[in-house]
Design a protein around this motif. Structure first.
Motif, short mmCIF file in Angstrom:
data_model
loop_
_atom_site.label_atom_id
_atom_site.label_comp_id
_atom_site.label_asym_id
_atom_site.label_seq_id
_atom_site.Cartn_x
_atom_site.Cartn_y
_atom_site.Cartn_z
N THR A 75 50.15 -66.68 18.57
CA THR A 75 49.02 -65.97 17.96
C THR A 75 49.38 -65.42 16.58
OG1 THR A 75 49.65 -63.94 19.14
CG2 THR A 75 47.98 -65.36 20.18
N THR A 103 48.42 -70.86 11.33
CA THR A 103 48.43 -71.23 12.74
C THR A 103 47.05 -71.62 13.24
OG1 THR A 103 50.24 -69.64 13.05
CG2 THR A 103 49.17 -70.50 15.03
N SER A 104 46.03 -70.88 12.88
CA SER A 104 44.68 -71.18 13.35
C SER A 104 44.21 -72.52 12.81
CB SER A 104 43.71 -70.07 12.94
OG SER A 104 43.68 -69.93 11.52
#
Length: 341
Positions: free
Chosen positions: A80, A178-179
């Motif tokens: 995350t 990351t997203s």
């Protein structure tokens, strides 16, 4: 939780962990990043070493070797953090390597991925083959770098220290949002290994983001840690995956002609290997083309993002012709007008 995850993918690489992980831990600021090791089903002493020497490092363990693509996809799916750095286990990170990358990504939301300048571990004054100071792609799918064309690598005299948009960033040290990585489906697992970061960066540009090199940061890469450069299987993967990548990403109007020329060039390389008595490499080319046809329909179905934006760093000429016939041995000798902006 920190904003950056530095993820090292390991497969039976205990010797590399022993040699290079200490520099990563020592020179990665703990207030910015977490160091994570994702283990691809190692059967050597890797996990025992990590438990004994670096018990505080998070380790993600898989039941088998999922390759470079599958290993990273499975690891990053659990994260995350705002940013992820894919870092090879054979990379030495000097002090101050991460901060410039992080600062630039924070300042430039249109940048989807970036890389540092990559120098050779064995000769720290020379560019490293796999990334140098940013990657490019010619019209027939041959990758090259600012600092390395074909097999010619340059000495680093800071001639390529300016940050610029590039076509691809090396998977040996690749920083990504990351997203965005998850949104784009990560690395294509059908590649298994090799060319997958170029395909990912191409898709990233289709989505409207830039890929950058920031030479204010530099690392030292051994290269060929899993498969050496003179390995026929590595050549097989590179030849097969290059063709698949072109099918997946080229506009329809240039796809057939580009594929035809590329396959002729591959055939010429295969004949040259046969004449030289390099039977294993000749067979590797044949197998690459055979498996390309086997996978063709699957990759035609992946052409969803083609043409949505124009990629930067695409060389509109043949780098093989420019290098071998016209004698342009270094990136600085190439005509800048022949690159897409």
């Amino acid at each position: 939780m920190n904003r950056v995850a530095v993820v090292i993918l390991n497969w039976n690489g205990c010797s590399f962990l022993e040699q290079f992980l200490p520099s990563v831990v020592e020179n990665t600021p703990t207030d910015i990043a977490d160091v994570i090791v994702a283990d691809n089903g190692s059967t050597d002493n890797s996990l025992a070493y990590l438990k004994d020497r670096f018990p505080s490092i998070k380790t993600i363990c898989f039941d088998k070797n999922y390759g470079f693509t599958g290993g990273y996809n499975r690891a990053i799916e659990t994260l995350t953090h705002e940013y992820t750095i894919l870092l090879n286990s054979d990379v030495e990170t000097p002090k101050g390597w991460l901060e410039p990358l992080y600062e630039q990504m924070e300042k430039n939301p249109h940048v989807g991925a970036c890389m540092p300048k990559m120098l050779a571990y064995a000769d720290k004054h020379s560019f490293e083959y796999a990334g140098a100071s940013g990657g490019f792609l010619d019209r027939y799918g041959y990758p090259f770098c600012r600092g390395r064309i074909l097999s010619t690598t340059e000495i680093d005299s800071e001639q390529y220290n300016d940050p610029i948009p590039v076509f691809w960033a090396s998977g040996a040290c690749l920083m990504v949002r990351t997203s965005l990585y998850k949104k784009l489906g990560g690395l294509d697992s059908d590649f298994f290994a090799h060319m997958e970061e170029i395909d990912f960066c191409w898709r990233l540009q289709h989505a409207g983001y830039k890929v950058m090199v920031y030479p204010q940061s530099h690392v030292f890469h051994v290269g060929g840690g899993t498969l050496p450069n003179n390995n026929p299987h590595k050549m097989y993967l590179n030849f097969r995956n290059s063709l698949l990548m072109l099918v997946k990403n080229l506009p329809a109007k240039t796809l057939l002609t580009t594929l035809f020329v590329r396959m002729v060039l591959d055939g010429a390389a295969g004949v040259a290997f046969l004449i030289q008595g390099k039977w294993g490499f000749f067979v590797a080319v044949l197998k690459a083309h055979r498996d390309f046809y086997r996978m063709l329909s699957k990759f035609l179905a992946k052409r969803k993002e083609v043409g949505k934006s124009k990629p930067s760093g695409f060389y509109k000429k043949s780098i093989v012709f420019s290098h071998l016939v016209k004698g342009k041995k270094t990136y600085s000798l190439l005509d800048p007008s022949k690159f897409t902006a």
